[in-house]
Design a protein around this motif. Structure first.
Motif, PDB file in Angstrom:
ATOM      1  N   THR A  92     -17.502   3.143  11.570  1.00  0.00           N
ATOM      2  CA  THR A  92     -17.249   1.893  10.850  1.00  0.00           C
ATOM      3  C   THR A  92     -17.225   2.129   9.335  1.00  0.00           C
ATOM      4  O   THR A  92     -16.295   1.702   8.643  1.00  0.00           O
ATOM      5  N   LEU A  93     -18.246   2.813   8.847  1.00  0.00           N
ATOM      6  CA  LEU A  93     -18.328   3.059   7.405  1.00  0.00           C
ATOM      7  C   LEU A  93     -17.182   3.948   6.935  1.00  0.00           C
ATOM      8  O   LEU A  93     -16.604   3.718   5.871  1.00  0.00           O
ATOM      9  N   ALA A  94     -16.847   4.961   7.737  1.00  0.00           N
ATOM     10  CA  ALA A  94     -15.728   5.840   7.367  1.00  0.00           C
ATOM     11  C   ALA A  94     -14.432   5.027   7.292  1.00  0.00           C
ATOM     12  O   ALA A  94     -13.627   5.227   6.374  1.00  0.00           O
ATOM     13  N   CYS A  95     -14.242   4.100   8.247  1.00  0.00           N
ATOM     14  CA  CYS A  95     -13.033   3.255   8.230  1.00  0.00           C
ATOM     15  C   CYS A  95     -13.001   2.376   6.982  1.00  0.00           C
ATOM     16  O   CYS A  95     -11.966   2.239   6.323  1.00  0.00           O
ATOM     17  N   LEU A  96     -14.137   1.760   6.648  1.00  0.00           N
ATOM     18  CA  LEU A  96     -14.202   0.887   5.474  1.00  0.00           C
ATOM     19  C   LEU A  96     -13.858   1.655   4.193  1.00  0.00           C
ATOM     20  O   LEU A  96     -13.104   1.164   3.348  1.00  0.00           O
ATOM     21  N   CYS A  97     -14.403   2.863   4.064  1.00  0.00           N
ATOM     22  CA  CYS A  97     -14.256   3.612   2.807  1.00  0.00           C
ATOM     23  C   CYS A  97     -12.936   4.370   2.749  1.00  0.00           C
ATOM     24  O   CYS A  97     -12.210   4.294   1.750  1.00  0.00           O
ATOM     25  N   ALA A  98     -12.605   5.105   3.818  1.00  0.00           N
ATOM     26  CA  ALA A  98     -11.328   5.828   3.836  1.00  0.00           C
ATOM     27  C   ALA A  98     -10.181   4.816   3.833  1.00  0.00           C
ATOM     28  O   ALA A  98      -9.157   5.021   3.169  1.00  0.00           O
ATOM     29  N   GLY A  99     -10.382   3.696   4.547  1.00  0.00           N
ATOM     30  CA  GLY A  99      -9.352   2.663   4.585  1.00  0.00           C
ATOM     31  C   GLY A  99      -9.119   2.044   3.210  1.00  0.00           C
ATOM     32  O   GLY A  99      -7.986   1.759   2.837  1.00  0.00           O
ATOM     33  N   ALA A 100     -10.193   1.834   2.464  1.00  0.00           N
ATOM     34  CA  ALA A 100     -10.049   1.291   1.110  1.00  0.00           C
ATOM     35  C   ALA A 100      -9.207   2.239   0.257  1.00  0.00           C
ATOM     36  O   ALA A 100      -8.295   1.812  -0.470  1.00  0.00           O
ATOM     37  N   MET A 101      -9.490   3.530   0.353  1.00  0.00           N
ATOM     38  CA  MET A 101      -8.732   4.509  -0.431  1.00  0.00           C
ATOM     39  C   MET A 101      -7.283   4.611   0.047  1.00  0.00           C
ATOM     40  O   MET A 101      -6.362   4.733  -0.750  1.00  0.00           O
ATOM     41  N   LEU A 102      -7.102   4.538   1.359  1.00  0.00           N
ATOM     42  CA  LEU A 102      -5.743   4.582   1.920  1.00  0.00           C
ATOM     43  C   LEU A 102      -4.931   3.369   1.466  1.00  0.00           C
ATOM     44  O   LEU A 102      -3.779   3.507   1.025  1.00  0.00           O
ATOM     45  N   GLY A 103      -5.532   2.196   1.542  1.00  0.00           N
ATOM     46  CA  GLY A 103      -4.846   0.978   1.126  1.00  0.00           C
ATOM     47  C   GLY A 103      -4.461   1.026  -0.343  1.00  0.00           C
ATOM     48  O   GLY A 103      -3.363   0.614  -0.735  1.00  0.00           O
ATOM     49  N   ASP A 104      -5.377   1.572  -1.159  1.00  0.00           N
ATOM     50  CA  ASP A 104      -5.136   1.700  -2.587  1.00  0.00           C
ATOM     51  C   ASP A 104      -3.957   2.652  -2.843  1.00  0.00           C
ATOM     52  O   ASP A 104      -3.102   2.379  -3.693  1.00  0.00           O
ATOM     53  N   LEU A 105      -3.905   3.753  -2.089  1.00  0.00           N
ATOM     54  CA  LEU A 105      -2.791   4.704  -2.224  1.00  0.00           C
ATOM     55  C   LEU A 105      -1.475   4.048  -1.797  1.00  0.00           C
ATOM     56  O   LEU A 105      -0.461   4.167  -2.484  1.00  0.00           O
ATOM     57  N   LEU A 106      -1.509   3.360  -0.655  1.00  0.00           N
ATOM     58  CA  LEU A 106      -0.293   2.701  -0.162  1.00  0.00           C
ATOM     59  C   LEU A 106       0.177   1.634  -1.153  1.00  0.00           C
ATOM     60  O   LEU A 106       1.379   1.452  -1.365  1.00  0.00           O
ATOM     61  N   GLY A 107      -0.781   0.937  -1.765  1.00  0.00           N
ATOM     62  CA  GLY A 107      -0.444  -0.079  -2.763  1.00  0.00           C
ATOM     63  C   GLY A 107       0.298   0.544  -3.938  1.00  0.00           C
ATOM     64  O   GLY A 107       1.336   0.034  -4.374  1.00  0.00           O
ATOM     65  N   SER A 108      -0.217   1.683  -4.436  1.00  0.00           N
ATOM     66  CA  SER A 108       0.436   2.351  -5.559  1.00  0.00           C
ATOM     67  C   SER A 108       1.794   2.905  -5.135  1.00  0.00           C
ATOM     68  O   SER A 108       2.770   2.855  -5.897  1.00  0.00           O
TER      69      SER A 108
END
Ligand code: CTP
Ligand code: MG
Length: 183
Positions: A92-108
């Motif tokens: 769960t924590l890995a999804c929250l944190c890696a997902g936040a970084m992934l979303g940020d990358l996809l956003g850029s």
């Protein structure tokens, strides 16, 4: 506690690892571009605002905060949700944190494709890309926990509160010289 206030507290508690990931990336990042300066067409693949340092420290800080929350939740009488039983909470924590970084990358990535330069604002995408990434990974890899923990009210609260929080923390980052622009 009133139900509204409780929903807000639960929403912030559940998203805190993702918030800390995003804020730490901005605080500690900024050297080695992930796209290594490469272009796709006329624009950078990601831009200088997405660095390895930000990615790694962001994930590490977010994950650490999540572990502390999990510990607090299990050792105290806190009436707040946990991130799952062992070893699920690690996922769960890995999804929250890696997902936040992934979303940020996809956003850029999306901003560059739309011709929006690094640091230029794209309202709502700038504030919510990391939330989308975190929820995507949770849906894929921790779906039962995600569905149980995030009620419709919590989801709505996150979508409404995150942009405000994001603007407030970015303004603080700008004031202490960590961000070039106040958004
Ligand atoms: N940052 C980083 N590495 C990441 C994410 C963020 O180093 N993986 C740092 C960068 O210094 C970046 C700052 O955090 O400038 C703020 O992040 P963000 O607002 O997402 O980047 P912007 O510079 O606004 O670029 P973009 O237009 O791509 O969003
Ligand atoms: Mg930005």
């Amino acid at each position: 506690m009133s139900t509204l206030l409780l929903t807000v507290v639960v929403a912030l508690w559940l998203m805190l690892p993702a918030y800390v990931t995003n804020a730490s990336a901005a605080f500690f990042g900024g050297k080695t571009p992930i796209d290594q300066g490469r272009y796709w067409g006329k624009h950078r693949v990601l831009g200088d605002g997405k660095t390895y340092e930000g990615l790694v420290t962001g994930f590490a800080c977010g994950f650490l905060i999540g572990l502390v929350q999990q510990l607090l939740q299990s050792r105290t009488q806190l009436q707040l949700p946990d991130f799952g039983s062992f070893p699920l909470f690690l996922v769960t924590l890995a999804c929250l944190c890696a997902g936040a970084m992934l979303g940020d990358l996809l956003g850029s990535f999306a901003k560059r494709r739309a011709g929006v330069e690094r640091g230029a604002p794209l309202p709502l995408l700038d504030q919510l890309d990391f939330v989308g990434g975190a929820w995507l990974l949770l849906l894929l890899f921790a779906r039962p926990w995600f569905i149980a923990a995030f009620s419709g009210e919590v989801v709505l609260t996150v979508i409404m509160l995150t942009p405000l929080l994001h603007l407030a923390t970015n303004y603080a980052g700008f004031k202490i010289g960590k961000k070039k622009v106040p958004w």
